[in-house]
Design a protein around this motif. Structure first.
Motif, PDB file in Angstrom:
ATOM      1  N   LYS A 126      11.654   8.163  35.582  1.00  0.00           N
ATOM      2  CA  LYS A 126      13.041   7.991  36.032  1.00  0.00           C
ATOM      3  C   LYS A 126      13.709   6.795  35.354  1.00  0.00           C
ATOM      4  CE  LYS A 126      12.135  10.095  40.493  1.00  0.00           C
ATOM      5  NZ  LYS A 126      12.106   9.918  41.938  1.00  0.00           N
ATOM      6  N   GLY A 127      13.383   6.582  34.081  1.00  0.00           N
ATOM      7  CA  GLY A 127      13.986   5.486  33.333  1.00  0.00           C
ATOM      8  C   GLY A 127      15.430   5.773  32.976  1.00  0.00           C
ATOM      9  N   VAL A 128      16.144   4.734  32.604  1.00  0.00           N
ATOM     10  CA  VAL A 128      17.534   4.832  32.171  1.00  0.00           C
ATOM     11  C   VAL A 128      17.542   4.668  30.656  1.00  0.00           C
ATOM     12  CG1 VAL A 128      19.806   3.751  32.299  1.00  0.00           C
ATOM     13  CG2 VAL A 128      18.371   3.868  34.335  1.00  0.00           C
ATOM     14  N   CYS A 129      18.038   5.659  29.951  1.00  0.00           N
ATOM     15  CA  CYS A 129      18.088   5.612  28.484  1.00  0.00           C
ATOM     16  C   CYS A 129      19.278   4.759  28.052  1.00  0.00           C
ATOM     17  CB  CYS A 129      18.224   7.021  27.924  1.00  0.00           C
ATOM     18  SG  CYS A 129      16.914   8.147  28.477  1.00  0.00           S
ATOM     19  N   CYS A 130      19.047   3.859  27.116  1.00  0.00           N
ATOM     20  CA  CYS A 130      20.117   2.977  26.636  1.00  0.00           C
ATOM     21  C   CYS A 130      20.945   3.658  25.550  1.00  0.00           C
ATOM     22  CB  CYS A 130      19.527   1.672  26.103  1.00  0.00           C
ATOM     23  SG  CYS A 130      18.654   0.702  27.349  1.00  0.00           S
ATOM     24  N   ALA A 131      22.176   3.222  25.408  1.00  0.00           N
ATOM     25  CA  ALA A 131      23.119   3.810  24.451  1.00  0.00           C
ATOM     26  C   ALA A 131      22.705   3.576  23.005  1.00  0.00           C
ATOM     27  CB  ALA A 131      24.521   3.258  24.697  1.00  0.00           C
ATOM     28  N   ASP A 132      21.821   2.601  22.742  1.00  0.00           N
ATOM     29  CA  ASP A 132      21.374   2.374  21.362  1.00  0.00           C
ATOM     30  C   ASP A 132      20.340   3.402  20.923  1.00  0.00           C
ATOM     31  OD1 ASP A 132      19.095   1.559  22.751  1.00  0.00           O
ATOM     32  OD2 ASP A 132      19.004  -0.430  21.818  1.00  0.00           O
ATOM     33  N   CYS A 158      21.386  -0.991  30.913  1.00  0.00           N
ATOM     34  CA  CYS A 158      21.065  -1.642  29.644  1.00  0.00           C
ATOM     35  C   CYS A 158      22.172  -2.638  29.290  1.00  0.00           C
ATOM     36  CB  CYS A 158      20.962  -0.606  28.530  1.00  0.00           C
ATOM     37  SG  CYS A 158      19.772   0.694  28.855  1.00  0.00           S
ATOM     38  N   ASP A 159      21.790  -3.849  29.008  1.00  0.00           N
ATOM     39  CA  ASP A 159      22.733  -4.838  28.496  1.00  0.00           C
ATOM     40  C   ASP A 159      22.364  -5.071  27.040  1.00  0.00           C
ATOM     41  OD1 ASP A 159      24.283  -7.018  27.762  1.00  0.00           O
ATOM     42  OD2 ASP A 159      24.090  -7.979  29.734  1.00  0.00           O
ATOM     43  N   LEU A 160      23.031  -4.320  26.161  1.00  0.00           N
ATOM     44  CA  LEU A 160      22.677  -4.358  24.744  1.00  0.00           C
ATOM     45  C   LEU A 160      23.161  -5.617  24.035  1.00  0.00           C
ATOM     46  CD1 LEU A 160      23.270  -0.594  23.916  1.00  0.00           C
ATOM     47  CD2 LEU A 160      21.101  -1.761  24.355  1.00  0.00           C
ATOM     48  N   LYS A 161      24.024  -6.389  24.671  1.00  0.00           N
ATOM     49  CA  LYS A 161      24.474  -7.648  24.061  1.00  0.00           C
ATOM     50  C   LYS A 161      23.368  -8.682  24.076  1.00  0.00           C
ATOM     51  CE  LYS A 161      29.300  -6.934  25.237  1.00  0.00           C
ATOM     52  NZ  LYS A 161      30.418  -7.340  26.082  1.00  0.00           N
ATOM     53  N   ILE A 162      22.592  -8.687  25.149  1.00  0.00           N
ATOM     54  CA  ILE A 162      21.506  -9.668  25.249  1.00  0.00           C
ATOM     55  C   ILE A 162      20.128  -8.988  25.307  1.00  0.00           C
ATOM     56  CG2 ILE A 162      22.892 -11.504  26.289  1.00  0.00           C
ATOM     57  CD1 ILE A 162      21.878 -10.630  29.020  1.00  0.00           C
ATOM     58  N   PHE A 163      20.105  -7.682  25.092  1.00  0.00           N
ATOM     59  CA  PHE A 163      18.865  -6.890  25.062  1.00  0.00           C
ATOM     60  C   PHE A 163      17.991  -7.127  26.295  1.00  0.00           C
ATOM     61  CE2 PHE A 163      20.167  -7.088  20.632  1.00  0.00           C
ATOM     62  CZ  PHE A 163      20.217  -5.726  20.352  1.00  0.00           C
ATOM     63  N   LYS A 164      18.604  -6.879  27.468  1.00  0.00           N
ATOM     64  CA  LYS A 164      17.903  -6.980  28.739  1.00  0.00           C
ATOM     65  C   LYS A 164      18.327  -5.831  29.638  1.00  0.00           C
ATOM     66  CE  LYS A 164      18.222 -10.670  31.117  1.00  0.00           C
ATOM     67  NZ  LYS A 164      18.495 -11.941  31.790  1.00  0.00           N
ATOM     68  N   CYS A 165      17.488  -5.569  30.624  1.00  0.00           N
ATOM     69  CA  CYS A 165      17.853  -4.635  31.681  1.00  0.00           C
ATOM     70  C   CYS A 165      18.513  -5.456  32.769  1.00  0.00           C
ATOM     71  CB  CYS A 165      16.606  -3.938  32.204  1.00  0.00           C
ATOM     72  SG  CYS A 165      15.782  -2.941  30.941  1.00  0.00           S
ATOM     73  N   ASP A 166      19.723  -5.072  33.148  1.00  0.00           N
ATOM     74  CA  ASP A 166      20.536  -5.885  34.042  1.00  0.00           C
ATOM     75  C   ASP A 166      20.414  -5.440  35.494  1.00  0.00           C
ATOM     76  OD1 ASP A 166      22.389  -7.792  34.809  1.00  0.00           O
ATOM     77  OD2 ASP A 166      24.110  -6.540  34.303  1.00  0.00           O
ATOM     78  N   ALA A 206      14.292  -7.701  34.174  1.00  0.00           N
ATOM     79  CA  ALA A 206      13.339  -6.609  33.989  1.00  0.00           C
ATOM     80  C   ALA A 206      12.979  -6.547  32.515  1.00  0.00           C
ATOM     81  CB  ALA A 206      13.950  -5.293  34.436  1.00  0.00           C
ATOM     82  N   LYS A 207      11.837  -6.016  32.235  1.00  0.00           N
ATOM     83  CA  LYS A 207      11.367  -5.915  30.857  1.00  0.00           C
ATOM     84  C   LYS A 207      12.175  -4.853  30.116  1.00  0.00           C
ATOM     85  CE  LYS A 207       7.112  -5.318  28.267  1.00  0.00           C
ATOM     86  NZ  LYS A 207       5.698  -4.972  28.347  1.00  0.00           N
ATOM     87  N   PHE A 208      12.639  -5.169  28.928  1.00  0.00           N
ATOM     88  CA  PHE A 208      13.377  -4.263  28.057  1.00  0.00           C
ATOM     89  C   PHE A 208      12.347  -3.459  27.285  1.00  0.00           C
ATOM     90  CE2 PHE A 208      16.659  -3.677  24.588  1.00  0.00           C
ATOM     91  CZ  PHE A 208      17.617  -3.123  25.403  1.00  0.00           C
ATOM     92  N   LEU A 209      12.301  -2.149  27.442  1.00  0.00           N
ATOM     93  CA  LEU A 209      11.236  -1.326  26.880  1.00  0.00           C
ATOM     94  C   LEU A 209      11.716  -0.501  25.697  1.00  0.00           C
ATOM     95  CD1 LEU A 209       9.877  -0.048  30.288  1.00  0.00           C
ATOM     96  CD2 LEU A 209       8.885  -1.838  28.871  1.00  0.00           C
ATOM     97  N   GLY A 210      10.864  -0.344  24.715  1.00  0.00           N
ATOM     98  CA  GLY A 210      11.142   0.532  23.591  1.00  0.00           C
ATOM     99  C   GLY A 210      10.715   1.950  23.927  1.00  0.00           C
TER     100      GLY A 210
END
Length: 103
Positions: free
Chosen positions: A61-67, A78-86, A91-95
């Motif tokens: 049930k992850g959230v896919c980031c726009a990148d 996804c906070d792609l400006k600072i590469f974190k989960c907001d 939270a850990k930013f996962l590939g």
């Protein structure tokens, strides 16, 4: 008498061992991605990758980031400006990982 006790104990051990194997998580289960061809482990989420194919976010049930490279846990964004989960805490930013194609 000792032999019968030994055989009984061995039989109980084998039965209990088999039951514990059956109760282990089903790591072989997969989910089929929306394209109908790609598969990911059932403990993951299908996300569209940069090349347009599906990849697997390593959390259910992850959230896919726009990148199309990263994903976040459920209820995070996804906070792609600072590469974190907001959310209220970090939270850990996962590939994401490349999915497999089903047979």
């Amino acid at each position: 008498m000792h032999v019968l006790t030994f055989i009984l104990l061995c039989s109980i051990f084998v039965v209990l061992s088999c039951k514990s194997i059956d109760k282990s998580p089903d790591l072989d289960k997969v989910i089929i991605c929306p394209d109908g061809e790609s598969i990911c482990p059932s403990t993951s989420t299908c996300c569209i990758a940069q090349d347009g194919d599906y990849s697997c976010c390593p959390i259910e049930k992850g959230v896919c980031c726009a990148d199309h490279i990263h994903c976040c846990p459920q209820h995070y964004k996804c906070d792609l400006k600072i590469f974190k989960c907001d959310r209220t805490f970090n939270a850990k930013f996962l590939g994401i990982k490349r999915s497999e194609k089903k047979n």
